[in-house]
Scaffold this motif. Structure first.
Motif: not given
Length: 272
Positions: A223-243
């Motif tokens: 839902s945000g405006r800037l997608l960063t690597a730090d934010w991705i690291r805070s989402q361990p469940q985000l794998r093998n999906t379409t974002l």
């Protein structure tokens, strides 16, 4: 110590205990298994839940209309039926009140039909009905044959014939329309963690803070405006999906690299 000092000391302790913020209880989920051996394959799931601060209880079915939750024997109630086996045990409709959600790793044709048609009469059907009516999530294993463990042993077969299999998948689709969610058995714990974390983040998130919303096991929305690597690291469940991200949102190069490593594909909403 005289009486006045004792009263002052006790009063001070009481006031301090009243002023201390009470921590909210850890979320708890209920796993429903066909028998007392079916849970052994899910030991890693329970470790994973514990490491994320999530408690779990296990309910073992003792046939279709009775089950064991700890030392309590829970039975389905019929019209005019009086439960005498355990007067302190809750009825199936009461059980989901104590949990954030219900996890059923394996469901069969009979129970799928009951749930899809809003029928009761079995432990699983009544638990699902109660959980959905009270707004609790229900997760069910998607990679199941549709024939219960006891029937597989008795009939010495692992799958349903094509006609019954087609009927089973039709009931599964109807269950999804009612709000039941499905995921591969090996991903059920991931799904529980993602759902509870998402709910917690929505409560704690400040206005405008990016939030990840899971649509199902194969899709999610940022839902945000800037997608960063730090934010991705805070989402361990985000794998093998379409974002999915909104048009105009910025995805940093490092974020693209992190997503690629996790097998995540980025797609922009509204883009043909």
């Amino acid at each position: 110590m005289d009486i006045r000092e004792m009263v002052a000391s006790i009063t001070k302790e009481i006031l301090q205990s009243m002023n201390q913020e009470k921590k909210p209880p850890a979320p708890r989920v209920l796993y429903v298994f066909c028998d007392s051996q079916a849970h052994e394959a899910f030991a890693d799931h329970f470790i994973q839940l514990k490491n994320h601060g999530i408690c779990h209880d296990i309910l073992f079915l003792d046939g279709e209309t009775s089950s064991w939750l700890g030392m309590h024997k829970i039975e389905c109630g019929g019209a005019g039926k009086i439960l005498t086996a355990d007067e302190y045990a809750p009825i199936p409709l009461e059980v989901p009140k104590e949990y954030a959600g219900i996890v059923i790793p394996e469901i069969d044709l009979d129970n799928a039909a009951r749930v899809a048609n809003g029928l009761k009469g079995t432990i699983k059907a009544e638990l699902v009905f109660s959980a959905l009516v009270t707004g609790k999530f229900v997760l069910v294993g998607s990679d199941v044959p549709g024939i219960k463990r006891a029937d597989r042993r008795t009939l010495a077969t692992l799958t349903l014939p094509p006609a019954y299999e087609k009927l089973f998948h039709r009931h599964v689709q109807e269950m999804k329309e009612l709000g039941v969610e499905f995921a591969e058995q090996k991903r059920l714990a991931d799904k529980v963690i993602a759902k509870l974390n998402a709910g917690k983040k929505k409560e704690e998130a400040a206005p405008g803070q990016p939030v990840l919303t899971a649509l199902d096991e194969t899709e999610a929305v940022f839902s945000g405006r800037l997608l960063t690597a730090d934010w991705i690291r805070s989402q361990p469940q985000l794998r093998n999906t379409t974002l999915y991200v909104k048009q105009g949102s910025i995805v940093s190069p490092l974020a693209y690299d992190s997503l690629r490593e996790r097998g995540v594909t980025v797609s922009y909403l509204g883009k043909g």
